[in-house]
Structure formats: structure tokens, C-alpha cells
Design an enzyme around this catalytic site. Sequence first.
Site, PDB file in Angstrom:
ATOM      1  N   ASP A 163     -10.044   2.662   2.202  1.00 48.82           N
ATOM      2  CA  ASP A 163     -10.137   2.017   3.526  1.00 48.82           C
ATOM      3  C   ASP A 163     -10.693   3.017   4.543  1.00 48.82           C
ATOM      4  OD1 ASP A 163      -9.132  -0.492   2.877  1.00 48.82           O
ATOM      5  OD2 ASP A 163      -7.050   0.073   3.261  1.00 48.82           O
TER       6      ASP A 163
ATOM      7  N   GLY B   6      -0.457  -1.022  12.195  1.00 54.72           N
ATOM      8  CA  GLY B   6      -0.225  -1.231  10.762  1.00 54.72           C
ATOM      9  C   GLY B   6      -1.006  -0.213   9.946  1.00 54.72           C
ATOM     10  N   GLY B   7      -1.055  -0.456   8.635  1.00 52.58           N
ATOM     11  CA  GLY B   7      -1.724   0.475   7.722  1.00 52.58           C
ATOM     12  C   GLY B   7      -3.213   0.611   8.015  1.00 52.58           C
TER      13      GLY B   7
ATOM     14  N   LYS C  72       0.818  -1.222   0.000  1.00 48.51           N
ATOM     15  CA  LYS C  72       0.000   0.000   0.000  1.00 48.51           C
ATOM     16  C   LYS C  72       0.853   1.275   0.000  1.00 48.51           C
ATOM     17  CE  LYS C  72      -4.171  -1.971   2.024  1.00 48.51           C
ATOM     18  NZ  LYS C  72      -5.201  -1.921   3.059  1.00 48.51           N
TER      19      LYS C  72
ATOM     20  N   GLN D   5     -15.196  -0.508   1.673  1.00 42.13           N
ATOM     21  CA  GLN D   5     -14.052  -0.024   0.888  1.00 42.13           C
ATOM     22  C   GLN D   5     -14.174  -0.474  -0.565  1.00 42.13           C
ATOM     23  OE1 GLN D   5     -11.390  -2.041  -0.380  1.00 42.13           O
ATOM     24  NE2 GLN D   5     -12.281  -3.924   0.429  1.00 42.13           N
TER      25      GLN D   5
HETATM   26  P1  NAP Z   1      -0.319  -5.015   9.179  1.00 40.71           P
HETATM   27  O1  NAP Z   1       0.231  -3.797   8.526  1.00 40.71           O
HETATM   28  O2  NAP Z   1       0.362  -6.329   9.001  1.00 40.71           O
HETATM   29  O3  NAP Z   1      -0.452  -4.688  10.757  1.00 40.71           O
HETATM   30  C1  NAP Z   1      -0.857  -5.657  11.674  1.00 40.71           C
HETATM   31  C2  NAP Z   1      -0.806  -5.065  13.059  1.00 40.71           C
HETATM   32  O4  NAP Z   1      -1.252  -6.064  13.965  1.00 40.71           O
HETATM   33  C3  NAP Z   1       0.558  -4.636  13.533  1.00 40.71           C
HETATM   34  O5  NAP Z   1       0.402  -3.453  14.245  1.00 40.71           O
HETATM   35  C4  NAP Z   1       0.987  -5.761  14.473  1.00 40.71           C
HETATM   36  O6  NAP Z   1       1.825  -5.349  15.526  1.00 40.71           O
HETATM   37  C5  NAP Z   1      -0.333  -6.143  15.054  1.00 40.71           C
HETATM   38  N1  NAP Z   1      -0.303  -7.517  15.574  1.00 40.71           N
HETATM   39  C6  NAP Z   1      -0.103  -8.654  14.861  1.00 40.71           C
HETATM   40  N2  NAP Z   1      -0.129  -9.739  15.683  1.00 40.71           N
HETATM   41  C7  NAP Z   1      -0.329  -9.242  16.917  1.00 40.71           C
HETATM   42  C8  NAP Z   1      -0.442  -9.842  18.213  1.00 40.71           C
HETATM   43  N3  NAP Z   1      -0.350 -11.186  18.347  1.00 40.71           N
HETATM   44  N4  NAP Z   1      -0.661  -9.018  19.274  1.00 40.71           N
HETATM   45  C9  NAP Z   1      -0.760  -7.672  19.113  1.00 40.71           C
HETATM   46  N5  NAP Z   1      -0.663  -7.052  17.918  1.00 40.71           N
HETATM   47  C10 NAP Z   1      -0.444  -7.826  16.861  1.00 40.71           C
HETATM   48  O7  NAP Z   1      -1.821  -5.264   8.716  1.00 40.71           O
HETATM   49  P2  NAP Z   1      -2.939  -4.194   8.341  1.00 40.71           P
HETATM   50  O8  NAP Z   1      -2.949  -3.982   6.886  1.00 40.71           O
HETATM   51  O9  NAP Z   1      -2.810  -3.028   9.231  1.00 40.71           O
HETATM   52  O10 NAP Z   1      -4.269  -5.028   8.684  1.00 40.71           O
HETATM   53  C11 NAP Z   1      -4.562  -5.404  10.017  1.00 40.71           C
HETATM   54  C12 NAP Z   1      -5.759  -6.351  10.024  1.00 40.71           C
HETATM   55  O11 NAP Z   1      -6.922  -5.668   9.545  1.00 40.71           O
HETATM   56  C13 NAP Z   1      -5.579  -7.583   9.131  1.00 40.71           C
HETATM   57  O12 NAP Z   1      -6.156  -8.694   9.749  1.00 40.71           O
HETATM   58  C14 NAP Z   1      -6.372  -7.237   7.877  1.00 40.71           C
HETATM   59  O13 NAP Z   1      -6.880  -8.402   7.238  1.00 40.71           O
HETATM   60  C15 NAP Z   1      -7.512  -6.427   8.498  1.00 40.71           C
HETATM   61  N6  NAP Z   1      -8.083  -5.494   7.524  1.00 40.71           N
HETATM   62  C16 NAP Z   1      -9.403  -5.633   7.245  1.00 40.71           C
HETATM   63  C17 NAP Z   1      -9.980  -4.781   6.334  1.00 40.71           C
HETATM   64  C18 NAP Z   1     -11.443  -4.924   6.025  1.00 40.71           C
HETATM   65  O14 NAP Z   1     -11.865  -4.442   4.964  1.00 40.71           O
HETATM   66  N7  NAP Z   1     -12.228  -5.529   6.897  1.00 40.71           N
HETATM   67  C19 NAP Z   1      -9.224  -3.781   5.707  1.00 40.71           C
HETATM   68  C20 NAP Z   1      -7.868  -3.657   6.034  1.00 40.71           C
HETATM   69  C21 NAP Z   1      -7.306  -4.545   6.945  1.00 40.71           C
HETATM   70  P3  NAP Z   1       3.419  -5.440  15.403  1.00 40.71           P
HETATM   71  O15 NAP Z   1       3.825  -4.273  14.529  1.00 40.71           O
HETATM   72  O16 NAP Z   1       3.874  -5.285  16.809  1.00 40.71           O
HETATM   73  O17 NAP Z   1       3.739  -6.769  14.792  1.00 40.71           O
END
Ligand code: NAP
Length: 296
Positions: free
Chosen positions: A108, A134-135, A72, A264
Site C-alpha cells: 500500500d 485507519g491503516g 492487516k 499496490q
Molecule cells: P479503516 O481502517 O476502516 O479506517 C477508516 C477511517 O475513516 C477511520 O479513520 C475513520 O475514522 C474514518 N472515517 C470513517 N467514516 C468517517 C466519517 N464519516 N467522517 C470522518 N472520518 C470517517 O479503513 P482503511 O483501511 O484505513 O481504508 C480507508 C479507505 O481507503 C477505505 O475506503 C478503503 O477502501 C480505501 N483504500 C483504498 C485503497 C486503494 O488501493 N485505493 C487502499 C487502501 C484503502 P474513525 O476512526 O473516527 O471511525
Amino acid sequence: MSKRQAIKVFGLIGRNVDYSWSPLIHNTAFQALGLPSIYTIFNIAAPELVGNALTGARALGIAGFNVTIPYKKTVVPFLDELSPEAQAIGAVNTIVNDNGRLTGHNTDIAGFAAPLLPMAEQIHGKPVCIFGNGGAALAAVEAFRLHFHPSSVRLMVRNLEKAEAMLEGYAHRELVEPCLTAELDTPDGERLLGECCVIVNATPIGTAGRSDAIQSVVPARRKLLHEGQIVYDMVYNPLETPLLAEARAAGAETISGIEMLIGQAARSFSIWTGQEMPVDTVRKTVLDEIEISVNV
Ligand code: NAP
């Protein structure tokens, strides 16, 4: 003159994203509206290839893309223009190709906000809380700032340095208050979450198939959720994650990530086609698919 029309091609740029439901969502919408378009997946193996992919897309006339993990931010330098939302968080999830000119958008933000809009008055002036750095967490921060005017956004993270890195360059840094998730296990944990009007999970915890599928970002034993709160899980598979089950049991309102997923996508669809996505048809198709995947 031939009645045949060239088919427009759209796709998802990501890495190892064959699991994505975006093709199902957009192809269902194209079919429902009779649009001669298809949506497919473009797995790009390494970030160094993203620039070449977009050069190729210009040459081939690929009509548009969604962009997901981990690209992204990677796509940004290769685009000709950014929408204000994409500019605000330096991340793009939607690209439009207008005769070789590529514009990046971020749907998003509006997709996250959509299911909360009916509760906007309730949120105004109160603290809210987001788990993750994360993003998706940053998109939620910007959605709260743009649409809901909370007093602050408490960002619950495992690592404060990573949180600061995510917030670097964000113009509204003062709105965000990073906190360690470990603090939830202290006596202050109750206040930290209890004060928040909305609690958002923007981590993958609770996703079906993962080793932490039965876990929640909120430690269940502490009973930190209560009636009057809105608990929003970005995870959409399963529909009721452990966090949402706990929130429902505590009397809180719940929002599944499926609403953001469709929200989104609907905005990307209208940017590309100028038409409204038939969201009821799409929601039914996605729900049927989730049911099938849960029962397999
Ligand atoms: P990302 O950039 O990989 O970020 C994931 C985040 O989760 C990071 O801050 C990570 O922390 C944290 N994390 C992972 N495992 C963890 C744990 N065991 N305990 C605490 N924190 C933890 O992913 P993203 O793009 O931001 O997306 C995050 C989630 O939202 C994903 O599951 C994605 O599928 C979902 N999402 C859904 C939609 C929708 O349309 N519904 C849209 C976007 C994203 P660290 O940095 O410390 O590892």
C-alpha cells in the site's frame, strides 16, 4: 513428461470482501501473461481463525495472499518475517509463501506513492494533509516520509485519541500533527488546508453505495481547495468522487484511488511472480468494470 503444470493459488484474506476487485485485477494479469495461476477470495469470519488459516495455507502450499480489512495487523504475529515497510507500520497487505515460510510485505505504501512520484519536488519541504486514522492513512504517512520528505503531515481526524492509538509505536511520530476535522469549520480552517500541498482522503466517505456517497471530507461550502494543490482520493468507486469533483472545479490536480489500487496490486504481483503486471491491460479491465457497476 506431462506438459501440465500445477496451478498456483493466490487469494485475498479479509472479511465480507466479495466486492473486492483484486480477483479481477490479478486474474486478468495472470491470463494476459499466460501464468498458470488463479486468485480467489478467502473470507475469514473472525480474527481467532486467522492463525489456523495461515497454518492451513502453509500445509496446502497456497502461494500468496493479499490481506485487507480487518486483518492487516491480525496476520502479523503468524508470519515468519516482515519487510521493512510492513515492519514500519505494523501492517501487512501481501504475504508470500516460500515453502512454508511466510513473509509479510506492505505494498500500500509504494502503491500510494506511485502516482505522486512525478510531483516529488513540488511536495518536498511542504505540509501535506491526510483525512482518516485507519491503516490506509498510516500507509500514506509512511509513503510521504519515505518518498517525499514533507515538512509535516497534518492528520485530520474525528477523534484525537484514536489518532494517537494509531500512531502508537510508529517510529516517526514527530512528523505527524493530528487535528480535529471540526477545526475546518472555524476561521482557521482555510489556513489548515490551504497551506497543504497535497490533500488525501483515507476515509471511505464518497464511496458509491454508502449513505455518505455524495459527501466530501472537505466541507464544500467553505471553498478550502485551490489551484496548485494535489487532491488524492483513496476511494476508487466512483472514479470522480465528490471531493475530486470539487478539487477539479477549484483548479487543483486530482488523483483517483484507482491509481493506488493498481499500484499496490502491481507490486504484490511482482513480489509473487517476479514479473511486471501488464498495468495497461489491467487498468482497462478495471475501468470497464467500474463503468458497468456505475450504469447498473
Ligand atoms: P479503516 O481502517 O476502516 O479506517 C477508516 C477511517 O475513516 C477511520 O479513520 C475513520 O475514522 C474514518 N472515517 C470513517 N467514516 C468517517 C466519517 N464519516 N467522517 C470522518 N472520518 C470517517 O479503513 P482503511 O483501511 O484505513 O481504508 C480507508 C479507505 O481507503 C477505505 O475506503 C478503503 O477502501 C480505501 N483504500 C483504498 C485503497 C486503494 O488501493 N485505493 C487502499 C487502501 C484503502 P474513525 O476512526 O473516527 O471511525
